[in-house]
Scaffold this motif. Structure first.
Motif, PDB file in Angstrom:
ATOM      1  N   ARG A  82     105.865  42.142  56.234  1.00 45.01           N
ATOM      2  CA  ARG A  82     105.159  41.614  55.067  1.00 45.01           C
ATOM      3  C   ARG A  82     104.567  40.253  55.426  1.00 45.01           C
ATOM      4  O   ARG A  82     105.270  39.367  55.912  1.00 45.01           O
ATOM      5  CB  ARG A  82     106.115  41.466  53.877  1.00 45.01           C
ATOM      6  N   PHE A  83     103.252  40.120  55.183  1.00 41.24           N
ATOM      7  CA  PHE A  83     102.527  38.904  55.534  1.00 41.24           C
ATOM      8  C   PHE A  83     101.850  38.361  54.272  1.00 41.24           C
ATOM      9  O   PHE A  83     100.979  39.022  53.703  1.00 41.24           O
ATOM     10  CB  PHE A  83     101.461  39.192  56.594  1.00 41.24           C
ATOM     11  N   PHE A  84     102.242  37.163  53.858  1.00 41.52           N
ATOM     12  CA  PHE A  84     101.644  36.544  52.675  1.00 41.52           C
ATOM     13  C   PHE A  84     100.650  35.471  53.124  1.00 41.52           C
ATOM     14  O   PHE A  84     100.991  34.579  53.903  1.00 41.52           O
ATOM     15  CB  PHE A  84     102.732  35.973  51.774  1.00 41.52           C
ATOM     16  N   ASN A 117      94.515  45.739  56.572  1.00 41.11           N
ATOM     17  CA  ASN A 117      95.981  45.851  56.550  1.00 41.11           C
ATOM     18  C   ASN A 117      96.471  45.959  55.104  1.00 41.11           C
ATOM     19  O   ASN A 117      97.252  45.117  54.643  1.00 41.11           O
ATOM     20  CB  ASN A 117      96.617  44.628  57.225  1.00 41.11           C
ATOM     21  N   PRO A 118      96.061  46.991  54.393  1.00 37.77           N
ATOM     22  CA  PRO A 118      96.330  47.062  52.946  1.00 37.77           C
ATOM     23  C   PRO A 118      97.802  47.177  52.583  1.00 37.77           C
ATOM     24  O   PRO A 118      98.183  46.804  51.464  1.00 37.77           O
ATOM     25  CB  PRO A 118      95.561  48.310  52.508  1.00 37.77           C
ATOM     26  N   ASP A 119      98.640  47.667  53.483  1.00 34.87           N
ATOM     27  CA  ASP A 119     100.050  47.869  53.165  1.00 34.87           C
ATOM     28  C   ASP A 119     100.935  46.688  53.543  1.00 34.87           C
ATOM     29  O   ASP A 119     102.101  46.641  53.129  1.00 34.87           O
ATOM     30  CB  ASP A 119     100.574  49.121  53.875  1.00 34.87           C
ATOM     31  N   ASP A 120     100.386  45.765  54.328  1.00 37.24           N
ATOM     32  CA  ASP A 120     101.214  44.695  54.893  1.00 37.24           C
ATOM     33  C   ASP A 120     100.801  43.299  54.455  1.00 37.24           C
ATOM     34  O   ASP A 120     101.601  42.365  54.542  1.00 37.24           O
ATOM     35  CB  ASP A 120     101.149  44.740  56.434  1.00 37.24           C
ATOM     36  N   VAL A 121      99.557  43.146  54.016  1.00 34.94           N
ATOM     37  CA  VAL A 121      98.991  41.821  53.748  1.00 34.94           C
ATOM     38  C   VAL A 121      98.849  41.599  52.249  1.00 34.94           C
ATOM     39  O   VAL A 121      98.339  42.460  51.522  1.00 34.94           O
ATOM     40  CB  VAL A 121      97.624  41.684  54.451  1.00 34.94           C
ATOM     41  N   PHE A 122      99.296  40.428  51.787  1.00 34.01           N
ATOM     42  CA  PHE A 122      99.240  40.072  50.370  1.00 34.01           C
ATOM     43  C   PHE A 122      98.543  38.713  50.248  1.00 34.01           C
ATOM     44  O   PHE A 122      98.964  37.741  50.862  1.00 34.01           O
ATOM     45  CB  PHE A 122     100.648  40.008  49.783  1.00 34.01           C
ATOM     46  N   LEU A 123      97.486  38.671  49.449  1.00 33.00           N
ATOM     47  CA  LEU A 123      96.643  37.481  49.372  1.00 33.00           C
ATOM     48  C   LEU A 123      97.006  36.565  48.212  1.00 33.00           C
ATOM     49  O   LEU A 123      97.303  37.017  47.107  1.00 33.00           O
ATOM     50  CB  LEU A 123      95.181  37.882  49.219  1.00 33.00           C
ATOM     51  N   MET A 124      96.946  35.267  48.489  1.00 34.08           N
ATOM     52  CA  MET A 124      97.002  34.240  47.449  1.00 34.08           C
ATOM     53  C   MET A 124      95.576  33.755  47.190  1.00 34.08           C
ATOM     54  O   MET A 124      94.660  34.026  47.964  1.00 34.08           O
ATOM     55  CB  MET A 124      97.858  33.052  47.894  1.00 34.08           C
ATOM     56  N   MET A 125      95.408  33.021  46.120  1.00 32.80           N
ATOM     57  CA  MET A 125      94.124  32.385  45.826  1.00 32.80           C
ATOM     58  C   MET A 125      94.384  30.982  45.331  1.00 32.80           C
ATOM     59  O   MET A 125      95.280  30.763  44.499  1.00 32.80           O
ATOM     60  CB  MET A 125      93.344  33.190  44.781  1.00 32.80           C
ATOM     61  N   GLY A 126      93.619  30.016  45.850  1.00 31.96           N
ATOM     62  CA  GLY A 126      93.807  28.640  45.423  1.00 31.96           C
ATOM     63  C   GLY A 126      92.954  27.689  46.237  1.00 31.96           C
ATOM     64  O   GLY A 126      92.271  28.103  47.182  1.00 31.96           O
ATOM     65  N   LEU A 127      93.007  26.417  45.866  1.00 35.88           N
ATOM     66  CA  LEU A 127      92.271  25.367  46.567  1.00 35.88           C
ATOM     67  C   LEU A 127      93.263  24.420  47.228  1.00 35.88           C
ATOM     68  O   LEU A 127      94.042  23.729  46.554  1.00 35.88           O
ATOM     69  CB  LEU A 127      91.369  24.606  45.597  1.00 35.88           C
ATOM     70  N   LYS A 136     101.351  34.115  34.831  1.00 34.04           N
ATOM     71  CA  LYS A 136     102.706  34.492  35.264  1.00 34.04           C
ATOM     72  C   LYS A 136     102.771  34.708  36.780  1.00 34.04           C
ATOM     73  O   LYS A 136     103.434  35.613  37.274  1.00 34.04           O
ATOM     74  CB  LYS A 136     103.176  35.754  34.533  1.00 34.04           C
ATOM     75  N   LEU A 137     102.054  33.857  37.514  1.00 33.66           N
ATOM     76  CA  LEU A 137     102.032  33.940  38.971  1.00 33.66           C
ATOM     77  C   LEU A 137     102.828  32.784  39.574  1.00 33.66           C
ATOM     78  O   LEU A 137     102.859  31.682  39.012  1.00 33.66           O
ATOM     79  CB  LEU A 137     100.594  33.870  39.499  1.00 33.66           C
ATOM     80  N   PRO A 138     103.450  33.006  40.740  1.00 31.14           N
ATOM     81  CA  PRO A 138     104.094  31.894  41.441  1.00 31.14           C
ATOM     82  C   PRO A 138     103.059  30.992  42.085  1.00 31.14           C
ATOM     83  O   PRO A 138     101.889  31.383  42.248  1.00 31.14           O
ATOM     84  CB  PRO A 138     104.945  32.600  42.504  1.00 31.14           C
ATOM     85  N   ILE A 139     103.480  29.790  42.458  1.00 26.30           N
ATOM     86  CA  ILE A 139     102.616  28.874  43.199  1.00 26.30           C
ATOM     87  C   ILE A 139     103.189  28.665  44.592  1.00 26.30           C
ATOM     88  O   ILE A 139     104.369  28.866  44.829  1.00 26.30           O
ATOM     89  CB  ILE A 139     102.444  27.518  42.480  1.00 26.30           C
ATOM     90  N   ASN A 140     102.325  28.276  45.504  1.00 28.84           N
ATOM     91  CA  ASN A 140     102.729  27.953  46.863  1.00 28.84           C
ATOM     92  C   ASN A 140     102.269  26.529  47.133  1.00 28.84           C
ATOM     93  O   ASN A 140     101.062  26.253  47.153  1.00 28.84           O
ATOM     94  CB  ASN A 140     102.102  28.942  47.855  1.00 28.84           C
ATOM     95  N   SER A 147     111.954  36.475  48.819  1.00 25.31           N
ATOM     96  CA  SER A 147     110.484  36.505  48.711  1.00 25.31           C
ATOM     97  C   SER A 147     110.048  37.499  47.641  1.00 25.31           C
ATOM     98  O   SER A 147     109.072  37.263  46.929  1.00 25.31           O
ATOM     99  CB  SER A 147     109.857  36.863  50.057  1.00 25.31           C
ATOM    100  N   LYS A 148     110.768  38.602  47.510  1.00 31.83           N
ATOM    101  CA  LYS A 148     110.458  39.578  46.463  1.00 31.83           C
ATOM    102  C   LYS A 148     110.716  38.985  45.081  1.00 31.83           C
ATOM    103  O   LYS A 148     109.969  39.252  44.124  1.00 31.83           O
ATOM    104  CB  LYS A 148     111.280  40.855  46.656  1.00 31.83           C
ATOM    105  N   ASP A 149     111.766  38.185  44.980  1.00 30.61           N
ATOM    106  CA  ASP A 149     112.076  37.539  43.709  1.00 30.61           C
ATOM    107  C   ASP A 149     110.953  36.585  43.294  1.00 30.61           C
ATOM    108  O   ASP A 149     110.682  36.423  42.098  1.00 30.61           O
ATOM    109  CB  ASP A 149     113.393  36.766  43.814  1.00 30.61           C
ATOM    110  N   VAL A 150     110.318  35.956  44.274  1.00 31.30           N
ATOM    111  CA  VAL A 150     109.218  35.032  43.978  1.00 31.30           C
ATOM    112  C   VAL A 150     107.940  35.791  43.660  1.00 31.30           C
ATOM    113  O   VAL A 150     107.327  35.603  42.608  1.00 31.30           O
ATOM    114  CB  VAL A 150     108.961  34.072  45.159  1.00 31.30           C
ATOM    115  N   PHE A 151     107.527  36.642  44.601  1.00 30.80           N
ATOM    116  CA  PHE A 151     106.206  37.274  44.489  1.00 30.80           C
ATOM    117  C   PHE A 151     106.191  38.531  43.627  1.00 30.80           C
ATOM    118  O   PHE A 151     105.130  38.966  43.181  1.00 30.80           O
ATOM    119  CB  PHE A 151     105.689  37.629  45.894  1.00 30.80           C
ATOM    120  N   GLY A 152     107.354  39.159  43.451  1.00 27.03           N
ATOM    121  CA  GLY A 152     107.379  40.378  42.663  1.00 27.03           C
ATOM    122  C   GLY A 152     106.870  41.593  43.399  1.00 27.03           C
ATOM    123  O   GLY A 152     106.683  42.665  42.805  1.00 27.03           O
ATOM    124  N   VAL A 153     106.627  41.467  44.703  1.00 23.02           N
ATOM    125  CA  VAL A 153     106.163  42.604  45.526  1.00 23.02           C
ATOM    126  C   VAL A 153     106.990  42.644  46.789  1.00 23.02           C
ATOM    127  O   VAL A 153     107.567  41.637  47.210  1.00 23.02           O
ATOM    128  CB  VAL A 153     104.669  42.486  45.881  1.00 23.02           C
TER     129      VAL A 153
END
Length: 254
Positions: A32-34, A53-63, A123-127, A248-254
């Protein structure tokens, strides 16, 4: 299964060997790659990475705070547009960086606060990115704290007291290569932090762990961080991997 909660796989430092580099990580047990955002100039590369990499990569969005410049309101608007257009796993990386430049201190504070509020609404986590700005970040987290505020304090390099304060705002601590450095300091007190508050990260291509310090970092090197936590927590490699992945699952929900 190991989770890298923070890796810039879209970096141009991986342009010549991205596929083989990702495969090395998978061979090492990383599944799992965030992926944190920086600014709009990287969005296309991030989307391409996810498509490949649709099954392994999870994208964040921010500045990212170091991208908060004269045009920061325009960049924030683009972040908001993307958040309304599709799903992301988190808002990040966001925060404050006063190491290089304090010119845009006020704008960084505003951008951080605004993106925290969007995260709570969705209802999203922050990084969180923090460099030479613990007091400033904690001030904003204190003002914005709520049941909906959660996330990861990326590349945590603070003191034990600052670690406890970050955790009090429902943040996990992102632990990477710094924990393996002789002068990294955090390894001296991590055993006083319950592992339920820890997630793994590389921040690749930056901050490679010992014995690769000074070289290009990559997600496969996260196993060196796990090895360090094995020593710190007196748990098995498998236990560290499983516990931090669940965190990490507890944070991201995935």
């Amino acid at each position: 299964m190991i989770t890298d909660t923070h890796t810039h796989l879209y970096s141009d430092q991986f342009d010549n060997d991205r596929k083989t580099m990702i495969q090395r990580a998978k061979d090492a047990g990383v599944s799992r790659f965030f992926i944190p955002a920086i600014d709009s100039s990287y969005t296309e590369n991030m989307l391409s990475l996810e498509k490949e990499n649709p099954d392994d990569v999870f994208l964040m969005m921010g500045l990212h705070p170091t991208s908060v410049k004269e045009n920061y309101l325009e960049e924030l608007n683009l972040v908001k547009e993307w958040l309304e257009k599709r799903d992301f796993c988190a808002i990040g990386e966001i925060g404050m960086d006063l190491y290089w430049d304090k010119t845009f201190l006020t704008q960084q504070q505003e951008a951080f606060r605004t993106q925290i509020q969007w995260a709570k609404e969705k209802k999203l986590p922050i990084n969180i990115h923090c460099r030479d700005a613990f007091n400033e970040i904690f001030e904003i987290l204190e003002a914005e704290k709520s049941e909906d505020l959660r996330g990861i304090f990326h590349c945590f390099t603070g003191t034990l007291e600052q670690a406890k304060q970050a955790i009090s705002y429902n943040m996990k601590l992102g632990i990477g290569g710094v924990a393996t450095f002789k002068n990294g300091k955090i390894d001296k007190f991590l055993n006083e932090i319950n592992i339920k508050h820890i997630v793994l990260e590389t921040d690749s291509p930056y901050l490679a762990p010992t014995p690769f310090r000074g070289k290009r970092n990559e997600s496969a090197f996260i196993t060196n961080v796990v090895d360090k936590l094995v020593d710190i927590y007196n748990l098995s490699f498998k236990e560290i991997a499983e516990i931090t992945t669940q965190n990490s699952k507890d944070v991201f929900g995935v």
